[in-house]
Design a protein around this motif. Structure first.
Motif, short mmCIF file in Angstrom:
data_model
loop_
_atom_site.label_atom_id
_atom_site.label_comp_id
_atom_site.label_asym_id
_atom_site.label_seq_id
_atom_site.Cartn_x
_atom_site.Cartn_y
_atom_site.Cartn_z
N ALA A 168 142.40 40.99 9.00
CA ALA A 168 141.89 40.34 10.19
C ALA A 168 142.77 39.14 10.50
O ALA A 168 142.97 38.46 9.74
CB ALA A 168 140.32 40.17 10.10
N GLY A 169 142.78 38.97 11.89
CA GLY A 169 143.62 37.69 12.50
C GLY A 169 142.54 37.30 13.45
O GLY A 169 141.64 38.12 13.93
N PRO A 170 142.71 36.06 13.81
CA PRO A 170 141.91 35.42 15.07
C PRO A 170 142.27 36.41 16.31
O PRO A 170 143.31 36.85 16.81
CB PRO A 170 142.42 34.14 15.22
N ILE A 171 141.15 36.41 17.16
CA ILE A 171 141.31 37.30 18.59
C ILE A 171 141.62 36.23 19.54
O ILE A 171 140.68 35.22 19.54
CB ILE A 171 140.14 38.19 18.80
N TYR A 172 142.68 36.37 20.20
CA TYR A 172 142.82 35.32 21.55
C TYR A 172 142.53 36.00 22.78
O TYR A 172 142.81 37.24 22.98
CB TYR A 172 144.36 35.14 21.30
N ARG A 173 141.87 35.26 23.51
CA ARG A 173 141.65 35.80 24.74
C ARG A 173 141.99 34.93 25.96
O ARG A 173 141.75 34.32 26.80
CB ARG A 173 140.11 35.74 25.15
N THR A 174 143.59 34.48 25.40
CA THR A 174 144.09 33.38 26.28
C THR A 174 145.35 34.11 27.09
O THR A 174 146.47 33.30 27.30
CB THR A 174 144.60 32.17 25.41
N VAL A 175 145.28 35.32 27.56
CA VAL A 175 146.29 36.01 28.43
C VAL A 175 146.55 35.22 29.81
O VAL A 175 145.27 34.98 30.52
CB VAL A 175 146.13 37.35 28.74
N ARG A 176 147.90 34.55 29.99
CA ARG A 176 147.96 33.71 31.39
C ARG A 176 148.60 34.49 32.23
O ARG A 176 148.68 34.28 33.35
CB ARG A 176 148.50 32.64 30.86
N GLU A 177 149.17 35.77 31.63
CA GLU A 177 150.04 36.33 32.79
C GLU A 177 150.24 37.81 32.30
O GLU A 177 150.40 38.06 31.21
CB GLU A 177 151.56 35.65 32.63
N VAL A 178 150.31 38.64 33.25
CA VAL A 178 150.40 40.27 33.17
C VAL A 178 151.60 40.56 33.93
O VAL A 178 151.56 40.42 35.44
CB VAL A 178 149.17 41.08 33.36
N VAL B 25 145.84 45.11 21.03
CA VAL B 25 145.15 44.73 22.40
C VAL B 25 144.01 45.69 22.83
O VAL B 25 144.09 46.82 22.65
CB VAL B 25 146.43 44.85 23.33
N LYS B 26 142.96 44.73 23.01
CA LYS B 26 141.62 45.42 23.45
C LYS B 26 141.76 45.24 25.09
O LYS B 26 141.41 44.01 25.45
CB LYS B 26 140.67 45.07 22.82
N LEU B 27 141.73 46.38 25.95
CA LEU B 27 141.25 46.16 27.33
C LEU B 27 139.84 45.86 27.68
O LEU B 27 139.04 46.12 26.70
CB LEU B 27 141.86 47.13 28.22
N ALA B 28 139.62 45.34 28.93
CA ALA B 28 138.38 45.08 29.18
C ALA B 28 137.35 46.16 29.37
O ALA B 28 136.14 46.09 28.78
CB ALA B 28 138.44 44.47 30.74
N GLN C 255 149.09 52.73 27.68
CA GLN C 255 148.82 52.54 29.37
C GLN C 255 148.89 51.00 29.70
O GLN C 255 148.31 50.27 28.99
CB GLN C 255 147.49 53.19 29.65
N THR C 256 149.52 50.84 30.84
CA THR C 256 149.71 49.53 31.41
C THR C 256 148.70 49.34 32.41
O THR C 256 148.52 48.10 32.80
CB THR C 256 150.94 49.18 31.67
N GLU C 257 147.99 50.41 33.07
CA GLU C 257 146.83 49.87 34.04
C GLU C 257 145.87 49.54 33.20
O GLU C 257 145.38 49.91 32.06
CB GLU C 257 146.44 51.27 34.64
N GLY C 258 145.19 48.69 34.02
CA GLY C 258 143.96 48.19 33.16
C GLY C 258 144.37 46.66 32.49
O GLY C 258 143.36 46.11 31.89
N LEU C 259 145.45 46.29 32.17
CA LEU C 259 145.65 44.96 31.57
C LEU C 259 145.19 43.90 32.52
O LEU C 259 145.51 43.83 33.55
CB LEU C 259 147.36 44.94 31.33
N SER C 260 144.44 42.87 32.02
CA SER C 260 144.28 41.79 32.73
C SER C 260 144.20 40.65 31.93
O SER C 260 144.35 40.47 30.84
CB SER C 260 142.89 42.05 33.32
N LEU C 261 143.63 39.59 32.74
CA LEU C 261 143.83 38.11 31.95
C LEU C 261 142.60 38.30 30.85
O LEU C 261 142.39 37.38 30.08
CB LEU C 261 143.51 37.13 33.05
N ASP C 262 141.48 39.19 31.08
CA ASP C 262 140.48 39.33 29.94
C ASP C 262 140.84 40.29 28.73
O ASP C 262 139.90 40.27 27.95
CB ASP C 262 139.25 40.32 30.78
N THR C 263 142.12 40.62 29.10
CA THR C 263 142.49 41.45 27.48
C THR C 263 142.39 40.71 26.40
O THR C 263 142.82 39.52 26.53
CB THR C 263 144.01 41.94 27.95
N ALA C 264 142.10 41.16 25.26
CA ALA C 264 141.79 40.43 23.98
C ALA C 264 142.89 40.94 23.13
O ALA C 264 143.38 42.23 23.18
CB ALA C 264 140.67 40.87 23.37
N VAL C 265 143.58 39.95 22.53
CA VAL C 265 144.60 40.10 21.69
C VAL C 265 144.48 39.62 20.05
O VAL C 265 144.23 38.52 20.15
CB VAL C 265 145.98 39.52 22.32
#
Lengths: 594, 466
Positions: free
Chosen positions: B8-18, B39-42, B66-76
């Protein structure tokens, strides 16, 4: 050497940006990250230093250390180079294999020259001798054909205080030099040189002798001189690699350095496996005893390709300075140029044509300028040369692309490979209409000694070939049958020259290497045939009759014969046959009363 | 997911750009270059990615999937390790997606070890030069462009030509003369159609090859970006089978054009300066990192023979994809629409085709002493014949010289009898050479200049019947 330490800020492919490497200079070698990957400083802006990493950067992260060595990327020079196979950073791939298994691992530090091997050193100087840079202080018989001359390193002079004969490793002191300011400098078998800096020499001398390759189309029609440069551009499948390998095998250089830069792994494996079995036709010794390989294959990190070319040339200059003729073969300079493009793109420089940096031409010119025939440093005024032959791989076989077109401006000879010829299995597929050489005048003296008429034969053969290609264009439209007889004879002679002279079988035991005497003789026989046959054609003898003579078709296989007498005999048979034909026609003419 | 190590590593929700398949994540710590990212999509979909660029606390992540559905809410989540797959002999007979998900309904594989998929370079000094003739039973290949074990020989094709039929035939018939060894097929599909895949599956099934095959599938409607990892997964498996389990592996990669398109779309998303036709300047090196994984290693029994298939866009051989491929591979087999139109199968045009390693695999002790010479003579004669045919088109056949007419006839017969053969016809090399000699006997003996006199005496039908 002062060590500088910095911290990684950014990683983008082979580009690493570090902060805090104070005092770093461009070109300095660095160790990157915890794995100590090898890299080089390429740009400095303020506190940030851009580094080009020569190994795969996967797994590096910001915050890892960078250590600056304070010195540029160096080549180690000394006994142990001959017969080796190095990567672009001069690490022995054979040693790497022993060390890490059949797959390449990263961050392995390996001294280029083996430290455990002892060499028999024989002094050529004695205590009390005054010496200067470039003087030979002794020799090591490195292989049965290469006497490795140990030179006073560049920048040093003084009096030999002591010198010892015996068995030494490269790190041992073999002599002590007292410099004019009273310092005592230990001299070793090893010395270092920064790969990007050309090694100094006394002066350039005119180039006047050919690099004999044993390849007829090259030696006779488009020769390169020792100390000259040549490029060999060709699309894939045009037999570029085979041609280069033939040159590497048979050229009459003292040392051959083969730089496999971004090319196929299996090809390097093939060379490495077969070279040790091959014999030099002149010395009867194994070719591996004068060869050095740098195998930076296509799937090794791109950045190291850039260094591999300079590594090869630096080693070449080192042997040149010992008074040897060295041939450097680079396959391929296009892959090297792509490495320049790659790092330039990552540095976000403004690209010129096709993404290549604007300084591409400058770099290509600098590289080829390291060729030359020189009087070396040292008081005995040795003469040595470096000949550089570079393959070019134009995308889509298009010679107008930046690397090919730039290279053509800076080289003395061009061997233009032709895919069409390769399709017809005409090898070496060097196109005689598109190739050129600037060395014919300076090399004339050599060839004229073999046959005073050499220049005439050469020019006439080229003229026949050129005329034939024009006639072929016409024949393609109206058919060969419709051409007049004298023109059909030109086509026949051109065919004989093409098949019997230009085409050379690299896998035939005799044909693979054709010494100059045989080249001249062969050409003389063919031109002789043309002159005799022209007489007959004037009498009205149809070309088909000439073609059907067995002795004429034998000319096509004459290249497979070893002896010069056999060529004379074959010419004699042609002459007799044609003579008989002439009498037959003259008799018929008399009968008709003409 | 099986590509990640269970850590496990920390999960970031700090996507700034897609941007296309790229995510810019900020405020990250200790991120490694090229490490695997989950990467976990919304909507809950999980995909994977790798780090392409890291600058202090800012990372650019390229996602595969799939690159559809990528958003700033994506968890990484950064895994701290590069992409690896588990390896064991149980992979043989399995079918996976381009990102290594099982497609055969069986559980996720477990391996003895997890090996990274991106970086694998055989030391040139450790390579064994390929030299074992591999009989495909196809005359135009065996006779004139012979394949050897450990070679990479691509098929350059065009849309609508039977490259798949040919690849399947090669997979079915390939044998090394006089050997019975462990054999496996690694099949990697990149952007091919379902029916093309079905064809391969059926063919493999029919001949029992399916049990000896590993399939990595990225079909035309699967995420295009996955094509970047699919061949690397396939070849990591191939390397394991060849160099750990001593198997002889035939790797079929189809279609490389689909792969290069994925490479281009990432390059464009990264706003890189393109080289030719929008393809990135590093495409040569990238393709080399795939193709160069074929080969043999000294002291190891196994081998990887690679047959990439690519469709030349617009039939243009100077297009960057076939061009760069040709510079890396050891030759190429080029399919011709003209031969296909004439009903010739396989429609391999021998003139531009080439096997660079043929010389090492044929000849005395391997196939037959006259093999190489016969091949060269066939080339020369067929080239003459094609030239005569072109000429006849302009001036008419009647205006040709006798010599030209003879070569023209030779070319026709050569296409009909030598190149042409059945989809299930498996010709031994002796038969191939026999047909070649029958054809060469149509020409005057004097013109067989590429064949030595001894071999003419020994093999020319004229002397054999006498």
């Amino acid at each position: 050497m002062s060590q500088q330490v910095g911290v990684i800020k950014r990683i983008n492919g082979s580009l690493v940006v570090a902060e805090g490497l104070r005092g770093a200079r461009t070109g300095d070698a660095v160790y990157i990250g915890e794995l100590k990957l090898i890299g080089e400083v390429v740009r400095i802006s303020g506190d940030l230093v851009a580094l080009q990493c020569y190994e795969d950067t996967s797994g590096l992260r910001p915050g890892e250390p960078v250590i600056g060595t304070g010195a540029p990327l160096m080549a180690e020079l000394g006994p142990g180079l001959i017969g080796e196979i190095f990567d672009g950073l001069e690490r022995s791939e054979i040693e790497l294999w022993k060390l890490t298994g059949p797959f390449i691992r990263r961050g392995v530090r390996l001294a280029p020259l083996r430290r455990d091997r002892r060499w028999r050193f024989e002094p050529r100087a004695k205590p009390g001798d005054e010496v200067e840079e470039g003087d030979v202080i002794g020799v090591v018989q490195e292989s049965s054909v290469v006497e490795h001359r140990i030179l006073v390193p560049v920048g040093l002079q003084g009096v030999i205080e002591s010198i010892e004969e015996g068995s030494f490793t490269v790190d041992d002191t073999v002599a002590v030099l007292v410099t004019p300011d009273g310092g005592r400098v230990p001299l070793k078998l090893i010395q270092y040189w920064p790969v990007r800096v050309p090694r100094p020499y006394r002066e350039r001398v005119p180039i006047d002798r050919p690099l004999i390759t044993g390849q007829r189309v090259i030696d006779t029609f488009f020769p390169v001189a020792k100390g000259g440069t040549a490029a060999i551009p060709g699309g894939f499948g045009s037999g570029k690699t085979i041609t280069l390998q033939q040159i590497a095998k048979w050229s009459d250089a003292d040392i051959v350095i083969y730089v496999g830069c971004g090319e196929r792994g299996n090809e390097m494996a093939d060379i490495l496996t077969h070279f040790p079995e091959l014999e030099d036709p002149r010395t009867g010794k194994k070719l591996i005893e004068r060869a050095i390989f740098i195998a930076n294959v296509s799937n090794l990190p791109v950045a190291a390709r850039e260094a591999s070319v300079y590594m090869g040339v630096t080693i070449a200059e080192y042997f040149r300075d010992q008074g040897y003729d060295v041939a450097v073969i680079i396959d391929s300079t296009s892959r090297w140029a792509e490495a320049l493009r790659d790092i330039s793109g990552r540095l976000e420089e403004i690209p010129a044509e096709e993404g290549y940096p604007a300084y591409l031409g400058e770099r290509i010119a600098e590289l080829y300028e390291r060729a030359g025939r020189v009087v070396t440093l040292g008081r005995d005024k040795r003469i040595g040369s470096v000949t550089i032959m570079g393959a070019v791989s134009p995308p889509g076989g298009d010679f107008s692309e930046p690397v090919t077109s730039t290279t053509m401006r800076f080289v003395g000879a061009l061997w233009a490979l032709d895919t069409e010829l390769a399709y017809r299995r005409h090898f070496p597929a060097i196109n005689w209409l598109r190739s050129f050489t600037r060395y014919v005048e300076v090399l004339e003296e050599f060839w004229v000694k073999l046959d005073p008429q050499w220049k005439t034969y050469r020019e006439r053969a080229l003229a026949i070939l050129e005329e034939a290609s024009r006639l072929e264009e016409i024949a393609r439209v109206i058919g060969e049958k419709a051409l007049p007889n004298d023109q059909r004879l030109i086509l026949l002679t051109a065919e004989i020259i093409r098949e019997g002279f230009l085409v050379q079988n690299a896998y035939h035991k005799v044909d693979t290497y054709c010494p100059p005497e045989r080249q001249v003789k062969l050409l003389k026989v063919m031109i002789g045939f043309h002159d005799l046959a022209s007489e007959l054609v004037k009498l009205g003898v149809p070309v088909d009759r000439i073609r059907s003579l067995r002795s004429v078709m034998e000319l096509l296989r004459l290249k497979e014969k070893e002896g010069l007498e056999e060529m004379d005999a074959a010419y004699e048979r042609v002459r007799e046959d044609l003579e008989r034909l002439r009498m037959e026609y003259e008799a018929a003419g008399v009968m008709r009363g003409t | 997911m099986s590509l990640a190590r269970e850590k496990a590593g920390p999960i970031y929700r700090t996507v700034r750009e897609v941007r296309g398949p790229l995510l810019v994540v900020e405020g990250v710590k200790g991120v490694r270059y090229n490490e695997l990212v989950e990467v976990k999509l919304a909507d809950g979909t999980e995909i994977i990615g790798t780090v392409l660029d890291v600058y202090e606390d800012r990372a650019v992540v390229q996602v595969f999937g799939q690159t559809e559905g990528l958003s700033l809410d994506t968890a990484v989540r950064f895994t701290g390790d590069v992409m690896r797959i588990p390896l064991s002999e149980d992979l043989v007979g399995r079918i996976f997606s381009g990102s290594f998900r099982p497609l055969d309904g069986l559980p996720e594989p477990i391996g003895y070890e997890r090996r990274e998929i991106f970086v694998s370079v055989i030391n040139p000094a450790a390579r064994e030069p390929p030299s074992e003739f591999m009989q495909t039973g196809i005359s135009v290949i065996d006779g004139m462009n012979a394949l050897v074990r450990g070679q990479k020989l691509p098929i350059f094709s065009e849309a609508g030509l039977p490259h798949n039929v040919m690849a399947a035939q090669i997979a079915r018939q390939s044998t090394v003369l006089g050997s019975e060894e462990e054999f496996a097929v690694v099949f990697c599909a990149m952007g091919i159609k379902h029916e093309e895949y079905e064809y391969f599956r059926r063919e493999f099934e029919r001949t029992g090859a399916l049990d000896r095959a590993v399939m990595i599938l990225n079909l035309a409607d699967d995420p295009i970006i996955e094509r970047i990892i699919a061949p690397r997964i396939a070849l990591t498996i191939a390397e394991y089978l060849a160099f750990d389990l001593d198997m002889h592996v035939l790797a079929i990669l189809t279609d490389m054009t689909g792969y290069c398109e994925a490479l281009r779309s990432i390059s464009i998303a990264r706003e890189e300066v393109p080289a030719r036709k929008g393809y990135p300047g590093y495409m040569y090196s990238d393709l080399a990192s795939i193709y160069e994984r074929a080969g043999k290693i000294k002291g190891k029994k196994g081998s990887i023979t690679m047959m990439p298939i690519l469709t030349m866009p617009g039939g243009d051989i100077t297009h960057p994809i076939p061009d760069l491929t040709g510079y890396i591979t050891e030759g190429q087999l080029i399919l011709s629409r003209e031969l296909h139109g004439k009903g010739i199968y396989p429609p391999v045009n021998p003139l531009p085709s080439l096997s660079r390693l043929m010389k090492d695999g044929v000849g005395p002790g391997r196939t037959r002493e006259d093999h190489m010479e016969v091949a060269n003579q066939l080339y020369m004669a067929y080239a003459e014949g094609v030239r005569a045919r072109d000429l006849a088109r302009i001036i008419g056949e009647l205006s040709l010289s006798d010599r030209e007419r003879r070569y023209l006839r030779f070319a026709e017969e050569f296409e009909r009898r030598f190149i042409n053969q059945g989809i299930y016809e498996n010709r031994p090399i002796e038969r191939t050479l026999e047909i070649a000699w029958e054809l060469l006997a149509m020409l005057p003996e004097d013109e067989l200049v590429r064949i030595s006199e001894e071999n003419i005496r020994k093999y020319h039908p004229k002397y054999r019947s006498a």
